[in-house]
Write a protein that holds these residues in place. Structure first.
Motif, PDB file in Angstrom:
ATOM      1  N   LEU A 172       0.931  -1.230   0.209  1.00 10.56           N
ATOM      2  CA  LEU A 172       0.026  -0.078   0.099  1.00 10.56           C
ATOM      3  C   LEU A 172       0.699   1.253  -0.026  1.00 10.56           C
ATOM      4  O   LEU A 172       0.684   2.216  -0.754  1.00 10.56           O
ATOM      5  N   PHE A 173       1.948   1.333   0.767  1.00 13.30           N
ATOM      6  CA  PHE A 173       2.982   2.331   0.718  1.00 13.30           C
ATOM      7  C   PHE A 173       3.558   2.547  -0.269  1.00 13.30           C
ATOM      8  O   PHE A 173       3.965   3.742  -0.772  1.00 13.30           O
ATOM      9  N   SER A 174       3.979   1.398  -1.176  1.00  7.39           N
ATOM     10  CA  SER A 174       4.473   1.507  -2.428  1.00  7.39           C
ATOM     11  C   SER A 174       3.616   2.092  -3.343  1.00  7.39           C
ATOM     12  O   SER A 174       4.117   3.061  -4.051  1.00  7.39           O
ATOM     13  N   GLU A 175       2.358   1.629  -3.480  1.00 10.04           N
ATOM     14  CA  GLU A 175       1.667   2.268  -4.436  1.00 10.04           C
ATOM     15  C   GLU A 175       1.275   4.076  -3.821  1.00 10.04           C
ATOM     16  O   GLU A 175       1.179   4.736  -5.063  1.00 10.04           O
ATOM     17  N   ILE A 176       1.303   4.204  -2.870  1.00  6.63           N
ATOM     18  CA  ILE A 176       0.917   5.780  -2.647  1.00  6.63           C
ATOM     19  C   ILE A 176       2.419   6.388  -2.990  1.00  6.63           C
ATOM     20  O   ILE A 176       2.245   7.511  -3.753  1.00  6.63           O
ATOM     21  N   ASN A 177       3.491   5.891  -2.544  1.00  6.48           N
ATOM     22  CA  ASN A 177       4.601   6.266  -3.100  1.00  6.48           C
ATOM     23  C   ASN A 177       4.838   6.529  -4.734  1.00  6.48           C
ATOM     24  O   ASN A 177       5.252   7.654  -5.274  1.00  6.48           O
ATOM     25  N   ASN A 178       4.180   5.645  -5.410  1.00  8.15           N
ATOM     26  CA  ASN A 178       4.350   5.630  -6.698  1.00  8.15           C
ATOM     27  C   ASN A 178       3.261   6.789  -7.355  1.00  8.15           C
ATOM     28  O   ASN A 178       3.511   7.459  -8.301  1.00  8.15           O
ATOM     29  N   THR A 179       2.245   6.898  -6.346  1.00  7.70           N
ATOM     30  CA  THR A 179       1.251   8.031  -6.837  1.00  7.70           C
ATOM     31  C   THR A 179       2.035   9.398  -6.814  1.00  7.70           C
ATOM     32  O   THR A 179       1.591  10.324  -7.712  1.00  7.70           O
TER      33      THR A 179
END
Length: 161
Positions: A92-99
């Motif tokens: 989830l944090f990786s997804e937010i990071n990519n956003t």
């Protein structure tokens, strides 16, 4: 159309479709380029593609640049894979990071588009080559994206052995 939109993951929505829509909307207001579509189906696919391009630019240009100037420090990929299995929030944090990376890329590309627009005024010949320049840039970017993704797959396989 609703069925198509319901199949989009949150990653696809926040890293491809939303940035594509935002980019097209801002570009049409701040430059003479307008990609706004009247047909909603064509629009969704075009905005998704624009967002995909923005995301890949972030992955291939923004991220390495920020790593090179020591603004970012990444963990070893093998450690990421192992930690992701233990802590589901890392994905989830990786997804937010990519956003966030995609939004940085969006803003950078808007600036570059504005600069290109100014260059077109100075060098009118560029207008004749717009399509060719775009195709070459996209081909180059997707070739490097393909190579990078293949590397991630290889690293993931190695991390799981």
């Amino acid at each position: 159309m609703n069925e198509l939109l319901s199949k989009l993951s949150s990653y696809n929505l926040f890293n491809y479709l939303l940035p594509g829509v935002i980019f097209v909307a801002i570009a049409s207001k701040t430059t003479h380029y307008s990609l706004i579509q009247e047909d909603i189906v064509i629009g969704v696919f075009l905005y998704y593609f624009v967002g995909l391009v923005i995301s890949r630019f972030g992955s291939l240009v923004i991220e390495p640049l920020l790593k090179k100037i020591s603004f970012l420090k990444f963990a070893d990929y093998r450690d990421f894979v192992v930690a992701s299995k233990k802590d589901e929030k890392i994905d989830l944090f990786s997804e937010i990071n990519n956003t966030y990376r995609t939004l940085c890329s969006l803003l950078t590309l808007l600036i570059l588009l504005k600069i290109y627009e100014k260059l077109e005024l100075k060098y009118p010949i560029l207008q004749e080559w717009n399509a060719s320049i775009l195709i070459v840039l996209l081909l180059t970017m997707f070739l490097f994206s393909y190579r990078k993704q293949t590397g991630y797959i290889t690293k993931r396989i190695e991390a799981n052995q």
